[in-house]
Design an enzyme around this catalytic site. Sequence first.
Site, PDB file in Angstrom:
ATOM      1  N   GLU A 116      -4.354  12.399  53.302  1.00 45.91           N
ATOM      2  CA  GLU A 116      -4.750  12.884  53.974  1.00 45.91           C
ATOM      3  C   GLU A 116      -6.651  12.677  53.206  1.00 45.91           C
ATOM      4  O   GLU A 116      -6.995  12.196  52.153  1.00 45.91           O
ATOM      5  CB  GLU A 116      -5.090  14.562  53.402  1.00 45.91           C
ATOM      6  CG  GLU A 116      -5.220  15.773  54.140  1.00 45.91           C
ATOM      7  CD  GLU A 116      -4.790  15.759  55.900  1.00 45.91           C
ATOM      8  OE1 GLU A 116      -4.589  14.887  56.743  1.00 45.91           O
ATOM      9  OE2 GLU A 116      -2.998  15.942  55.675  1.00 45.91           O
ATOM     10  N   HIS A 117      -7.389  13.243  54.577  1.00 44.20           N
ATOM     11  CA  HIS A 117      -8.879  12.786  53.946  1.00 44.20           C
ATOM     12  C   HIS A 117      -9.430  11.094  53.754  1.00 44.20           C
ATOM     13  O   HIS A 117     -10.581  11.038  53.193  1.00 44.20           O
ATOM     14  CB  HIS A 117      -9.413  14.083  52.738  1.00 44.20           C
ATOM     15  CG  HIS A 117     -10.155  15.179  53.180  1.00 44.20           C
ATOM     16  ND1 HIS A 117     -10.726  15.225  54.539  1.00 44.20           N
ATOM     17  CD2 HIS A 117      -9.553  16.197  53.724  1.00 44.20           C
ATOM     18  CE1 HIS A 117     -11.216  16.798  55.080  1.00 44.20           C
ATOM     19  NE2 HIS A 117      -9.675  16.964  54.493  1.00 44.20           N
ATOM     20  N   ASP A 147      -8.634   8.827  56.122  1.00 44.79           N
ATOM     21  CA  ASP A 147      -9.212   8.005  57.413  1.00 44.79           C
ATOM     22  C   ASP A 147     -10.840   7.963  56.890  1.00 44.79           C
ATOM     23  O   ASP A 147     -10.729   6.513  57.647  1.00 44.79           O
ATOM     24  CB  ASP A 147      -8.272   8.736  58.713  1.00 44.79           C
ATOM     25  CG  ASP A 147      -9.278   9.775  58.654  1.00 44.79           C
ATOM     26  OD1 ASP A 147      -9.779  11.211  57.986  1.00 44.79           O
ATOM     27  OD2 ASP A 147      -8.798  10.305  60.050  1.00 44.79           O
ATOM     28  N   LEU A 190      -3.342  21.133  63.292  1.00 44.41           N
ATOM     29  CA  LEU A 190      -2.382  20.477  64.377  1.00 44.41           C
ATOM     30  C   LEU A 190      -2.946  19.018  65.354  1.00 44.41           C
ATOM     31  O   LEU A 190      -2.352  18.743  66.485  1.00 44.41           O
ATOM     32  CB  LEU A 190      -1.403  21.191  65.426  1.00 44.41           C
ATOM     33  CG  LEU A 190      -0.626  22.068  64.080  1.00 44.41           C
ATOM     34  CD1 LEU A 190       0.292  22.762  65.036  1.00 44.41           C
ATOM     35  CD2 LEU A 190       0.355  21.346  63.104  1.00 44.41           C
ATOM     36  N   ASP A 202      -6.791  11.907  63.943  1.00 46.33           N
ATOM     37  CA  ASP A 202      -5.950  12.639  64.715  1.00 46.33           C
ATOM     38  C   ASP A 202      -5.524  12.038  66.218  1.00 46.33           C
ATOM     39  O   ASP A 202      -4.515  12.002  66.897  1.00 46.33           O
ATOM     40  CB  ASP A 202      -6.716  14.221  65.109  1.00 46.33           C
ATOM     41  CG  ASP A 202      -6.797  14.155  63.865  1.00 46.33           C
ATOM     42  OD1 ASP A 202      -6.432  13.847  62.702  1.00 46.33           O
ATOM     43  OD2 ASP A 202      -8.380  15.373  63.592  1.00 46.33           O
ATOM     44  N   TYR A 209     -16.201  19.617  55.941  1.00 46.29           N
ATOM     45  CA  TYR A 209     -15.582  18.184  56.416  1.00 46.29           C
ATOM     46  C   TYR A 209     -16.649  17.501  56.155  1.00 46.29           C
ATOM     47  O   TYR A 209     -16.389  16.162  55.191  1.00 46.29           O
ATOM     48  CB  TYR A 209     -15.296  18.536  57.980  1.00 46.29           C
ATOM     49  CG  TYR A 209     -14.083  17.031  58.054  1.00 46.29           C
ATOM     50  CD1 TYR A 209     -13.098  17.392  57.950  1.00 46.29           C
ATOM     51  CD2 TYR A 209     -15.196  15.602  58.129  1.00 46.29           C
ATOM     52  CE1 TYR A 209     -12.200  15.943  57.586  1.00 46.29           C
ATOM     53  CE2 TYR A 209     -14.576  14.802  58.835  1.00 46.29           C
ATOM     54  CZ  TYR A 209     -12.833  14.813  58.417  1.00 46.29           C
ATOM     55  OH  TYR A 209     -12.271  13.311  58.606  1.00 46.29           O
TER      56      TYR A 209
HETATM   57  C1  GLA Z   1      -9.207  16.556  60.600  1.00 47.42           C
HETATM   58  C2  GLA Z   1      -9.667  14.605  60.684  1.00 47.42           C
HETATM   59  C3  GLA Z   1      -9.133  13.743  60.379  1.00 47.42           C
HETATM   60  C4  GLA Z   1      -8.400  13.575  59.094  1.00 47.42           C
HETATM   61  C5  GLA Z   1      -8.188  15.096  58.787  1.00 47.42           C
HETATM   62  C6  GLA Z   1      -8.048  14.771  57.003  1.00 47.42           C
HETATM   63  O1  GLA Z   1      -7.884  16.044  61.449  1.00 47.42           O
HETATM   64  O2  GLA Z   1     -10.260  15.083  61.952  1.00 47.42           O
HETATM   65  O3  GLA Z   1      -9.922  12.532  60.826  1.00 47.42           O
HETATM   66  O4  GLA Z   1      -9.699  13.385  57.713  1.00 47.42           O
HETATM   67  O5  GLA Z   1      -9.094  16.200  59.530  1.00 47.42           O
HETATM   68  O6  GLA Z   1      -7.213  14.130  56.607  1.00 47.42           O
END
Ligand code: GLA
Length: 389
Positions: free
Chosen positions: A36-37, A39, A127, A174, A224
């Site tokens: 998570e976080h 990418d 999601l 995503d 974010y």
């Molecule tokens: C959101 C972003 C993704 C990713 C996640 C965290 O879903 O769209 O690109 O960074 O947060 O992993």
Amino acid sequence: MKKKLVEQVTAYFTEQFKNAPDHIFLSPGRINIIGEHVDYNDGFVLPAAINKYVCFAVSANADTKCTIIAKDLNEFYSFDLTDELKPVDLMWVNFFLGVLQQLKDRGFAMTGFNIAFSSTVPMGAGLSSSAAVECGFGYALNKIFSLGLSKQDIALIGQKSEHTFVGVNCGIMDQFASVFGKKNKVIKLDCNTLEYEYHNADFKEYALLLLDSKVKHTHLTSGYNDRRNEVEKGLAQLKQYYPEVNTFRDLSEAQVVAYKEELGDVIFRRCLFVVREIQRVLDAVAALQAKDFTKLGDLMFKTHDGLSKNYEVSCEEIDFLVDAVRNDENVIGSRMMGGGFGGCSINLVKKDAVNSLIERVSKEYKEKYNISLKAYKVKIAKGTTLYKA
Ligand code: GLA
């Protein structure tokens, strides 16, 4: 459920536009097992598409007129393909306009179109309903107007439109998961090279369960982008100390720890989370291959603690949901999933204990926050497709 969604959208399109749609497309939401976080930090991620979809009924027009109807919201948006496109106040419209702008920038020849869409991917639950819309729409236009885009192009266009028209500087996870999803497979994606491999998503006696806090991530956009800025600063600083380093991938935990003072508390904790999370994904893939689900689950708990304490993207309600299952012998892993600041936790739960767990946690959550918990027993499904031509 999928069939019912398709039938409803088809009937709705026919009623609204007085003609049956020429095509039906389905584009799924996603889960992420771990990673998570990272990418947008050149790490690895382990997502999968799920059996919750945005369904699009689409017909091309002979002229340049376009109308998109959001069935679930009972809202529509009409415009002309030749109009100059700018972000608008209706947020869902921007998912479409952003993609269209990308295609216009690439000089593709298209005509107008009518679209009606509806979704079983809950919005704001982490999601990726937005990625499902972007990718489904890009995929649809690619097919209908024979644009010759690859799946990767479609994912990248979706990501770019999120940056330009939605204002979230998201990574590629995503959109990639939505387009490249495969039934019963998780995708190990290298976010630096976009190389990917599928791994069996067979958790044996364990099932995937999502618990939706119903807290909508209102801080997602600002929080974010703040995190992105913080890690960017941290990496720039670390590169000065280690000239051979290009990305977070090249850094070890010890190298980050060595400059703790210089980085300052906040940036240090952000960077520490990133290097640890990149390693955790590799460890998780090894655990998955070895069918060591206890190890995999343990890594998920560690990810949660890192996201909550060091990266600071969780929230009280999600922490509560993870803590509520931490010592439950039927749960081997749990963590917040997605961008954070609300949304869902993802849990690995003994199959025969799923229902009693939902019952218990729902009661505790209701007592604490007076919120009715939602639970999703998701299945891992195929990526964006043309359902019917
Ligand atoms: C959101 C972003 C993704 C990713 C996640 C965290 O879903 O769209 O690109 O960074 O947060 O992993």
